[in-house]
Scaffold this motif. Structure first.
Motif, PDB file in Angstrom:
ATOM      1  N   TRP A  57       0.718  -1.141  -0.040  1.00  0.00           N
ATOM      2  CA  TRP A  57       0.138   0.034   0.100  1.00  0.00           C
ATOM      3  C   TRP A  57       0.888   1.222   0.021  1.00  0.00           C
ATOM      4  CZ3 TRP A  57      -0.390   4.089   3.496  1.00  0.00           C
ATOM      5  CH2 TRP A  57      -1.481   4.812   3.146  1.00  0.00           C
ATOM      6  N   SER A  58       0.493   2.223  -0.732  1.00  0.00           N
ATOM      7  CA  SER A  58       0.944   3.481  -0.688  1.00  0.00           C
ATOM      8  C   SER A  58      -0.199   4.634  -0.638  1.00  0.00           C
ATOM      9  CB  SER A  58       1.912   3.920  -1.772  1.00  0.00           C
ATOM     10  OG  SER A  58       1.408   3.683  -3.031  1.00  0.00           O
ATOM     11  N   PHE A  89       8.014   5.932 -11.738  1.00  0.00           N
ATOM     12  CA  PHE A  89       8.421   4.621 -11.288  1.00  0.00           C
ATOM     13  C   PHE A  89       9.813   4.279 -11.728  1.00  0.00           C
ATOM     14  CE2 PHE A  89       3.858   2.577 -10.922  1.00  0.00           C
ATOM     15  CZ  PHE A  89       3.464   3.917  -9.972  1.00  0.00           C
ATOM     16  N   LEU A  90      10.186   4.796 -12.887  1.00  0.00           N
ATOM     17  CA  LEU A  90      11.714   4.374 -13.295  1.00  0.00           C
ATOM     18  C   LEU A  90      12.579   5.291 -12.628  1.00  0.00           C
ATOM     19  CD1 LEU A  90      10.866   4.642 -17.059  1.00  0.00           C
ATOM     20  CD2 LEU A  90      10.820   2.643 -15.651  1.00  0.00           C
ATOM     21  N   GLN A  91      12.243   6.099 -11.714  1.00  0.00           N
ATOM     22  CA  GLN A  91      13.130   7.122 -10.828  1.00  0.00           C
ATOM     23  C   GLN A  91      13.252   6.614  -9.524  1.00  0.00           C
ATOM     24  OE1 GLN A  91      12.932  11.537 -11.625  1.00  0.00           O
ATOM     25  NE2 GLN A  91      11.118  11.036 -13.077  1.00  0.00           N
ATOM     26  N   ALA A  92      12.625   5.352  -9.203  1.00  0.00           N
ATOM     27  CA  ALA A  92      12.638   5.111  -7.726  1.00  0.00           C
ATOM     28  C   ALA A  92      13.494   3.734  -7.701  1.00  0.00           C
ATOM     29  CB  ALA A  92      11.286   4.661  -7.244  1.00  0.00           C
ATOM     30  N   LYS A  93      14.202   3.668  -6.581  1.00  0.00           N
ATOM     31  CA  LYS A  93      15.261   2.607  -6.562  1.00  0.00           C
ATOM     32  C   LYS A  93      14.470   1.319  -5.943  1.00  0.00           C
ATOM     33  CE  LYS A  93      17.177   4.317  -1.954  1.00  0.00           C
ATOM     34  NZ  LYS A  93      16.356   5.652  -1.990  1.00  0.00           N
ATOM     35  N   SER A 131       4.566  -5.246  -8.424  1.00  0.00           N
ATOM     36  CA  SER A 131       3.719  -5.077  -7.548  1.00  0.00           C
ATOM     37  C   SER A 131       3.790  -4.089  -6.474  1.00  0.00           C
ATOM     38  CB  SER A 131       3.509  -6.387  -6.877  1.00  0.00           C
ATOM     39  OG  SER A 131       4.680  -6.995  -6.176  1.00  0.00           O
ATOM     40  N   LEU A 132       5.415  -3.601  -6.374  1.00  0.00           N
ATOM     41  CA  LEU A 132       5.631  -2.807  -5.451  1.00  0.00           C
ATOM     42  C   LEU A 132       6.129  -1.372  -5.862  1.00  0.00           C
ATOM     43  CD1 LEU A 132       7.505  -4.927  -2.959  1.00  0.00           C
ATOM     44  CD2 LEU A 132       5.648  -3.783  -2.453  1.00  0.00           C
ATOM     45  N   GLN A 139       7.892   6.289  -1.600  1.00  0.00           N
ATOM     46  CA  GLN A 139       9.052   6.152  -0.708  1.00  0.00           C
ATOM     47  C   GLN A 139       9.952   7.127  -0.942  1.00  0.00           C
ATOM     48  OE1 GLN A 139       9.661   1.948  -0.305  1.00  0.00           O
ATOM     49  NE2 GLN A 139       8.878   1.905   1.676  1.00  0.00           N
ATOM     50  N   GLU A 140      10.195   7.095  -2.479  1.00  0.00           N
ATOM     51  CA  GLU A 140      11.233   7.843  -2.898  1.00  0.00           C
ATOM     52  C   GLU A 140      11.096   9.409  -2.915  1.00  0.00           C
ATOM     53  OE1 GLU A 140      15.046   7.515  -4.703  1.00  0.00           O
ATOM     54  OE2 GLU A 140      14.028   5.980  -4.196  1.00  0.00           O
TER      55      GLU A 140
END
Length: 340
Positions: A57-58, A89-93, A131-132, A139-140
């Motif tokens: 969840w976010s 999404f491509l910018q998040a580790k 999925s995450l 979070q990023e």
């Protein structure tokens, strides 16, 4: 590759690389015209390990939070602006060990990816479809804002604000890759835009006019109007234009017929009888009411009608179907109303 999305590493024994697929999407502008055609390589999140117990969840902005923010903007007499994170999404580790496998043919089509195609590769940055991925992106952004001195709402977890030394305040509401922001001083806003642009790949879109499929109109006197007219028209096309009863062209000035009295006495005797009526009217009663519930968030004129009809979604009777058709005809005649 240049952004460090992939890493060539050996997989641990017993692990499986998740396959990818392509998706195509048409993105429209606020007036319904074509904005762009999107093609993405995405992870088959439906094939990821279902045994994972990690919370996926976010938080994202709700329509209620949007109205709250815009009311605050109008009270401050400022302009609300918008930014769009490009490929958010491509910018998040990736915060776990995930391997994917892209088809070998991609290496022929994209030579710079050849070493990463047809073999398992570890994801360093998130990809769409995981999925995450939504949680990783949140979070990023959250970490950046908190490290920059922003505070986070305990009630609306995607709402942040920061008070600067000169007394200026900046506020931000996030919906995945789409952010609304506003502040009390122009200089501080420019400073914030420079800081966040240095950290993320994004587009500053100027004054906000389209958010959560809703049109935002900012007037000269700082009043703000919200309307879901495009969504309203889509409801009419989906349900009223195909309804199985005579077309009535006269204007409907009230959301419900004046002689309609909501009553369970008019219910169908059972769900089979309700299904027969649904076929006769060519109208999915529950689906239509569900669509109207979201529309009623900005259409207070139909909120009473939708609330009453929602009570009969299990076994609606003929009078309920006729009342629902009346609501749709009313919306046909009053498609562009909203709230200010």
């Amino acid at each position: 590759v240049s952004s460090g999305t992939f890493s060539l590493e050996p997989m641990l024994e017993g692990k499986v690389a998740i396959p990818t697929m392509e998706t195509n999407r048409v993105k429209l502008q606020s007036d319904g015209t074509l904005d762009k055609l999107k093609n993405r390589i995405v992870v088959r999140g439906d094939l990821q390990n279902k045994q994972s117990t990690e919370d996926k969840w976010s938080p994202t902005a709700s329509f209620r939070s949007l109205k709250m923010v815009l009311a605050h903007v109008a009270r401050l007499k400022v302009r609300v602006r918008q930014m769009d994170f490009i490929g958010a999404f491509l910018q998040a580790k990736v915060r776990s060990r995930v391997f994917i496998k892209m088809p070998a043919i991609y290496g022929e089509l994209f030579p710079d990816l050849k070493a990463y195609c047809g073999v398992p590769v570890r994801l360093i940055k998130s990809m769409y479809g995981m999925s995450l991925s939504g949680k990783y992106w949140y979070q990023e952004l959250q970490e950046f804002l908190l490290e920059s001195g922003f505070q986070q709402s305990k009630v609306i977890a995607c709402y942040f604000w920061k008070v600067y030394l000169d007394g200026a305040t900046i506020y931000l509401l996030d919906y995945v890759d789409d952010c609304l922001y506003y502040g009390t001083k122009e200089f501080t806003l420019k400073q914030f835009e420079a800081e966040i642009s240095a950290r993320f790949d994004l587009t500053l879109m100027g004054q906000a006019h389209w958010y959560l499929s809703t049109r935002i109109t900012q007037h000269a006197n700082f009043d703000i109007t919200l309307d879901q007219s495009r969504y309203c028209l889509s409801i009419i096309r989906r349900y009223l234009d195909t309804v199985g009863c005579a077309n009535v062209t006269r204007e409907h000035s009230t959301p419900l017929p004046l002689d309609f009295i909501p009553s369970a006495d008019d219910n169908s005797v059972d769900e089979t009888a309700a299904g027969v009526l649904s076929s006769e009217f060519n109208l999915d009663f529950a689906s239509c009411v569900g669509a109207l519930i979201y529309l009623a968030l900005s259409r207070l004129d139909i909120s009473h009608a939708v609330n009453k009809l929602a009570k009969f979604t299990r076994r609606p009777g003929r009078k309920h179907f006729m009342a629902l058709v009346h609501v749709l005809r009313y919306l046909r005649d009053h498609s562009y109303l909203g709230i200010t």
